[in-house]
Design a protein around this motif. Structure first.
Motif, PDB file in Angstrom:
ATOM      1  N   GLN A  39      43.358  -6.984  12.726  1.00  0.00           N
ATOM      2  CA  GLN A  39      44.192  -7.368  13.865  1.00  0.00           C
ATOM      3  C   GLN A  39      45.671  -7.167  13.566  1.00  0.00           C
ATOM      4  O   GLN A  39      46.473  -6.973  14.486  1.00  0.00           O
ATOM      5  CB  GLN A  39      43.923  -8.834  14.235  1.00  0.00           C
ATOM      6  N   MET A  40      46.035  -7.206  12.296  1.00  0.00           N
ATOM      7  CA  MET A  40      47.434  -7.003  11.895  1.00  0.00           C
ATOM      8  C   MET A  40      47.710  -5.554  11.504  1.00  0.00           C
ATOM      9  O   MET A  40      48.738  -5.253  10.902  1.00  0.00           O
ATOM     10  CB  MET A  40      47.771  -7.940  10.723  1.00  0.00           C
ATOM     11  N   HIS A  41      46.775  -4.641  11.824  1.00  0.00           N
ATOM     12  CA  HIS A  41      46.919  -3.219  11.543  1.00  0.00           C
ATOM     13  C   HIS A  41      47.017  -2.938  10.043  1.00  0.00           C
ATOM     14  O   HIS A  41      47.659  -1.968   9.626  1.00  0.00           O
ATOM     15  CB  HIS A  41      48.143  -2.642  12.265  1.00  0.00           C
ATOM     16  N   GLY A  42      46.388  -3.789   9.261  1.00  0.00           N
ATOM     17  CA  GLY A  42      46.315  -3.557   7.829  1.00  0.00           C
ATOM     18  C   GLY A  42      44.896  -3.209   7.427  1.00  0.00           C
ATOM     19  O   GLY A  42      44.056  -2.877   8.263  1.00  0.00           O
ATOM     20  N   PRO A  61      42.021  -2.658 -16.348  1.00  0.00           N
ATOM     21  CA  PRO A  61      41.207  -2.761 -17.571  1.00  0.00           C
ATOM     22  C   PRO A  61      41.810  -3.700 -18.618  1.00  0.00           C
ATOM     23  O   PRO A  61      41.143  -4.044 -19.595  1.00  0.00           O
ATOM     24  CB  PRO A  61      41.180  -1.319 -18.084  1.00  0.00           C
ATOM     25  N   ALA A  62      43.061  -4.123 -18.386  1.00  0.00           N
ATOM     26  CA  ALA A  62      43.716  -4.981 -19.380  1.00  0.00           C
ATOM     27  C   ALA A  62      43.054  -6.346 -19.464  1.00  0.00           C
ATOM     28  O   ALA A  62      43.102  -7.003 -20.514  1.00  0.00           O
ATOM     29  CB  ALA A  62      45.199  -5.121 -19.044  1.00  0.00           C
ATOM     30  N   ILE A  63      42.459  -6.819 -18.387  1.00  0.00           N
ATOM     31  CA  ILE A  63      41.863  -8.162 -18.415  1.00  0.00           C
ATOM     32  C   ILE A  63      40.346  -8.130 -18.263  1.00  0.00           C
ATOM     33  O   ILE A  63      39.693  -9.166 -18.358  1.00  0.00           O
ATOM     34  CB  ILE A  63      42.455  -9.050 -17.303  1.00  0.00           C
ATOM     35  N   THR A  64      39.765  -6.947 -18.027  1.00  0.00           N
ATOM     36  CA  THR A  64      38.317  -6.857 -17.835  1.00  0.00           C
ATOM     37  C   THR A  64      37.647  -6.275 -19.072  1.00  0.00           C
ATOM     38  O   THR A  64      38.292  -5.802 -19.996  1.00  0.00           O
ATOM     39  CB  THR A  64      37.978  -5.990 -16.611  1.00  0.00           C
ATOM     40  N   SER A  65      36.324  -6.302 -19.056  1.00  0.00           N
ATOM     41  CA  SER A  65      35.525  -5.747 -20.147  1.00  0.00           C
ATOM     42  C   SER A  65      34.194  -5.298 -19.565  1.00  0.00           C
ATOM     43  O   SER A  65      33.853  -5.649 -18.428  1.00  0.00           O
ATOM     44  CB  SER A  65      35.302  -6.813 -21.232  1.00  0.00           C
ATOM     45  N   PRO A  66      33.390  -4.539 -20.315  1.00  0.00           N
ATOM     46  CA  PRO A  66      32.068  -4.139 -19.801  1.00  0.00           C
ATOM     47  C   PRO A  66      31.187  -5.332 -19.432  1.00  0.00           C
ATOM     48  O   PRO A  66      30.359  -5.233 -18.523  1.00  0.00           O
ATOM     49  CB  PRO A  66      31.477  -3.340 -20.968  1.00  0.00           C
ATOM     50  N   GLN A  67      31.378  -6.441 -20.130  1.00  0.00           N
ATOM     51  CA  GLN A  67      30.583  -7.639 -19.828  1.00  0.00           C
ATOM     52  C   GLN A  67      31.115  -8.372 -18.595  1.00  0.00           C
ATOM     53  O   GLN A  67      30.372  -9.063 -17.909  1.00  0.00           O
ATOM     54  CB  GLN A  67      30.568  -8.596 -21.029  1.00  0.00           C
ATOM     55  N   THR A  68      32.403  -8.229 -18.351  1.00  0.00           N
ATOM     56  CA  THR A  68      33.021  -8.866 -17.172  1.00  0.00           C
ATOM     57  C   THR A  68      33.781  -7.803 -16.385  1.00  0.00           C
ATOM     58  O   THR A  68      35.010  -7.753 -16.440  1.00  0.00           O
ATOM     59  CB  THR A  68      33.968  -9.999 -17.600  1.00  0.00           C
ATOM     60  N   PRO A  69      33.065  -6.953 -15.644  1.00  0.00           N
ATOM     61  CA  PRO A  69      33.724  -5.825 -14.961  1.00  0.00           C
ATOM     62  C   PRO A  69      34.693  -6.259 -13.876  1.00  0.00           C
ATOM     63  O   PRO A  69      35.684  -5.584 -13.616  1.00  0.00           O
ATOM     64  CB  PRO A  69      32.548  -5.043 -14.358  1.00  0.00           C
ATOM     65  N   GLY A  70      34.426  -7.396 -13.266  1.00  0.00           N
ATOM     66  CA  GLY A  70      35.343  -7.935 -12.280  1.00  0.00           C
ATOM     67  C   GLY A  70      35.437  -7.129 -10.997  1.00  0.00           C
ATOM     68  O   GLY A  70      34.771  -6.107 -10.802  1.00  0.00           O
ATOM     69  N   THR A  71      36.297  -7.597 -10.111  1.00  0.00           N
ATOM     70  CA  THR A  71      36.498  -6.972  -8.800  1.00  0.00           C
ATOM     71  C   THR A  71      37.979  -7.063  -8.440  1.00  0.00           C
ATOM     72  O   THR A  71      38.644  -8.047  -8.771  1.00  0.00           O
ATOM     73  CB  THR A  71      35.682  -7.696  -7.707  1.00  0.00           C
ATOM     74  N   THR A  72      38.471  -6.030  -7.784  1.00  0.00           N
ATOM     75  CA  THR A  72      39.840  -6.031  -7.285  1.00  0.00           C
ATOM     76  C   THR A  72      39.830  -5.910  -5.764  1.00  0.00           C
ATOM     77  O   THR A  72      39.239  -4.971  -5.215  1.00  0.00           O
ATOM     78  CB  THR A  72      40.665  -4.882  -7.876  1.00  0.00           C
ATOM     79  N   PHE A  73      40.469  -6.857  -5.098  1.00  0.00           N
ATOM     80  CA  PHE A  73      40.694  -6.786  -3.657  1.00  0.00           C
ATOM     81  C   PHE A  73      42.168  -6.451  -3.437  1.00  0.00           C
ATOM     82  O   PHE A  73      43.032  -7.146  -3.962  1.00  0.00           O
ATOM     83  CB  PHE A  73      40.377  -8.120  -2.975  1.00  0.00           C
ATOM     84  N   ILE A  74      42.431  -5.417  -2.678  1.00  0.00           N
ATOM     85  CA  ILE A  74      43.816  -5.066  -2.348  1.00  0.00           C
ATOM     86  C   ILE A  74      44.013  -5.259  -0.847  1.00  0.00           C
ATOM     87  O   ILE A  74      43.330  -4.638  -0.028  1.00  0.00           O
ATOM     88  CB  ILE A  74      44.158  -3.616  -2.741  1.00  0.00           C
ATOM     89  N   VAL A  75      44.943  -6.120  -0.505  1.00  0.00           N
ATOM     90  CA  VAL A  75      45.289  -6.357   0.897  1.00  0.00           C
ATOM     91  C   VAL A  75      46.505  -5.502   1.220  1.00  0.00           C
ATOM     92  O   VAL A  75      47.578  -5.683   0.639  1.00  0.00           O
ATOM     93  CB  VAL A  75      45.590  -7.852   1.138  1.00  0.00           C
ATOM     94  N   TRP A  76      46.322  -4.559   2.153  1.00  0.00           N
ATOM     95  CA  TRP A  76      47.396  -3.663   2.544  1.00  0.00           C
ATOM     96  C   TRP A  76      47.968  -4.110   3.886  1.00  0.00           C
ATOM     97  O   TRP A  76      47.232  -4.306   4.858  1.00  0.00           O
ATOM     98  CB  TRP A  76      46.895  -2.221   2.659  1.00  0.00           C
ATOM     99  N   LEU A  77      49.306  -4.261   3.927  1.00  0.00           N
ATOM    100  CA  LEU A  77      49.982  -4.739   5.133  1.00  0.00           C
ATOM    101  C   LEU A  77      51.093  -3.778   5.531  1.00  0.00           C
ATOM    102  O   LEU A  77      51.760  -3.194   4.667  1.00  0.00           O
ATOM    103  CB  LEU A  77      50.581  -6.129   4.886  1.00  0.00           C
ATOM    104  N   PRO A  78      51.333  -3.615   6.849  1.00  0.00           N
ATOM    105  CA  PRO A  78      52.404  -2.715   7.292  1.00  0.00           C
ATOM    106  C   PRO A  78      53.773  -3.229   6.857  1.00  0.00           C
ATOM    107  O   PRO A  78      54.089  -4.413   7.021  1.00  0.00           O
ATOM    108  CB  PRO A  78      52.291  -2.735   8.824  1.00  0.00           C
ATOM    109  N   ILE A  79      54.574  -2.337   6.299  1.00  0.00           N
ATOM    110  CA  ILE A  79      55.954  -2.691   5.940  1.00  0.00           C
ATOM    111  C   ILE A  79      56.777  -2.774   7.220  1.00  0.00           C
ATOM    112  O   ILE A  79      56.683  -1.922   8.105  1.00  0.00           O
ATOM    113  CB  ILE A  79      56.541  -1.649   4.976  1.00  0.00           C
ATOM    114  N   ALA A  80      57.581  -3.800   7.332  1.00  0.00           N
ATOM    115  CA  ALA A  80      58.307  -4.084   8.592  1.00  0.00           C
ATOM    116  C   ALA A  80      59.198  -2.921   9.012  1.00  0.00           C
ATOM    117  O   ALA A  80      59.197  -2.521  10.167  1.00  0.00           O
ATOM    118  CB  ALA A  80      59.123  -5.355   8.434  1.00  0.00           C
TER     119      ALA A  80
END
Length: 442
Positions: A403-406, A417-436
């Motif tokens: 709804q916010m065009h993101g 990879p600095a904080i993850t490992s093969p045992q803890t692969p983790g997940t990254t969520f990136i929220v993209w928002l329009p620059i004003a």
């Protein structure tokens, strides 16, 4: 409302007209249904030919012959008690000549309205070439018309009932979604409130009069969480038993319709009805990080935030964006095991969008679940764990961001990879928002 004729009613019409042809020697019989022109200013109507019997009588041109455009007015006029409609512009372009249409029902014609309780639903038209109808035959034809009228009103009431059942089911589904959203939005502040109460309790010395207040906060928070569990049980039971309401299935033939588009109002979500405005991501994240830090401390997690102070303004709905970040950060904290890390970074840019990345060191999301991420109530492999959840957080966040065009981008394994490992692969969520600035210049 979409008016339809069931296969049973079609079959009944054919059976009754077969009696006219085989028993009384009718050369051709037609059953019409009336369709009100809802947009017409004078409640006009037109005839919809439903069944022609025998079909061979139309000489292999049944599609055109069924329309009988110029006979429309004459038949309605013959019924007397029904208002004569104006010519339909669509039917004036039919390919049959007037003479061919007239010949279809030449001879001694009988036109009888299908009337039940002063409601006219159609016409029965029958004709015989070789001789005129006598009184006894006319009486039998009137009896057939009464039978068709009763069958027609029952069929239309059945259609009306199906529409009502369908609308009731749509209403139930909307109410279900609304309740799910409200309960989900209630969980995050409740979790923060309970965490603050427990931290306050730890910091107060025995004998401090404020300990009773802190204990009350924790106790009432636990009570509210128990009530939420009860709500979940009721909701799950309701979803399982919310079977589609419908009458026995049968083939339908749609004769004419004025279809009303179903308006689907937006679900009650944070920021609904509020306008987007220019804002700094830091202002949105700062209060959320205070709550997240308290939760991370209780769960033995390391929360790190890297938010530059010179970030450009974004165009967003502040309340909605707060809910988006709250849901994603809450998921990161919830699915990261004790001893793990959560990293929140801002400053990424692409295509006039500014990004905020939330990375965790949890178990990651399998590829088969990534394809369904954002679907309401879908939890995938997480549904098999003891971690509580409703499968709504990301679905709500995705809807709000769109709804916010993101957009929301998900990477698993995580990008850092600095904080993850093969045992803890983790997940990254990136929220993209329009620059004003890009929104203004565009």
């Amino acid at each position: 409302m979409l008016m339809s004729a069931s296969s049973e009613f079609i079959a009944l019409c054919r059976e009754q007209m077969a009696l006219l042809v085989q028993g009384l020697g009718a050369s051709l019989s037609v059953v019409y249904l009336t369709q009100e022109l809802v947009e017409a200013p004078t409640n006009e109507a037109k005839l919809i030919p439903l069944v022609v019997y025998p079909e061979a009588a139309v000489g292999g041109q049944s599609t055109n012959a069924l329309a009988l455009p110029t006979l429309n007015q004459k038949l309605l006029t013959a019924a007397k008690d029904f208002p004569v409609p104006s010519k339909d512009s669509e039917t004036e372009d039919r390919t049959l000549e007037d003479s061919a249409e007239e010949s279809l029902l030449s001879g001694d014609k009988i036109v009888l309205p299908l009337v039940y309780e002063d409601v006219m639903m159609g016409l029965l038209v029958t004709a015989r070439e070789d001789r005129a109808w006598n009184e006894q035959e006319r009486s039998r034809i009137e009896s057939i018309a009464r039978t068709l009228a009763i069958a027609c009103i029952l069929d239309q009431r059945r259609t009306w009932l199906e529409v009502q059942l369908h609308q009731q089911q749509i209403l139930q589904e909307k109410q279900q979604d609304l309740l799910d959203n409200l309960l989900h939005q209630f969980r995050n502040p409740l979790t923060a409130l309970r965490t603050f109460g427990k931290l306050l309790l730890k910091r107060l010395r025995p004998g401090d009069p404020n300990r009773e207040v802190a204990e009350s906060i924790v106790r009432e928070s636990d009570r509210l969480q128990e009530l939420l569990k009860k709500f979940d049980e009721v909701i799950d039971l309701g979803v399982e038993n919310l079977a589609p309401l419908k009458l026995p299935e049968q083939e339908e033939i749609f004769v004419e319709a004025t279809v009303e588009k179903e308006h689907k109002p937006p679900l009650l979500l944070p920021g609904t009805g509020e306008k987007e405005a220019d804002c700094y991501i830091t202002d949105i994240l700062q209060p959320l990080l205070i709550s997240a830090q308290a939760i991370a401390q209780e769960r033995n997690l390391q929360l790190t935030a890297n938010i530059p102070s010179n970030l450009p303004l974004v165009r967003a709905n502040r309340k909605a964006l707060t809910e988006v970040f709250s849901n994603i950060i809450d998921n990161a904290l919830k699915y990261t095991p004790a001893g793990g890390k959560v990293l929140i970074e801002a400053g990424q840019q692409k295509d006039n969008l500014q990004g905020v990345a939330i990375t965790d060191t949890g178990p990651g999301i399998p590829p088969e679940d990534l394809a369904h991420l954002g679907e309401r109530h879908y939890r995938g492999v997480q549904a098999q764990t003891e971690i509580p959840g409703t499968g709504l957080g990301i679905a709500i966040a995705k809807q709000l961001i769109e709804q916010m065009h993101g957009e929301i981008e998900v990477k698993s394994p995580a990008l850092n990879p600095a904080i993850t490992s093969p045992q803890t692969p983790g997940t990254t969520f990136i929220v993209w928002l329009p620059i004003a600035n890009s929104m203004v210049s565009g």
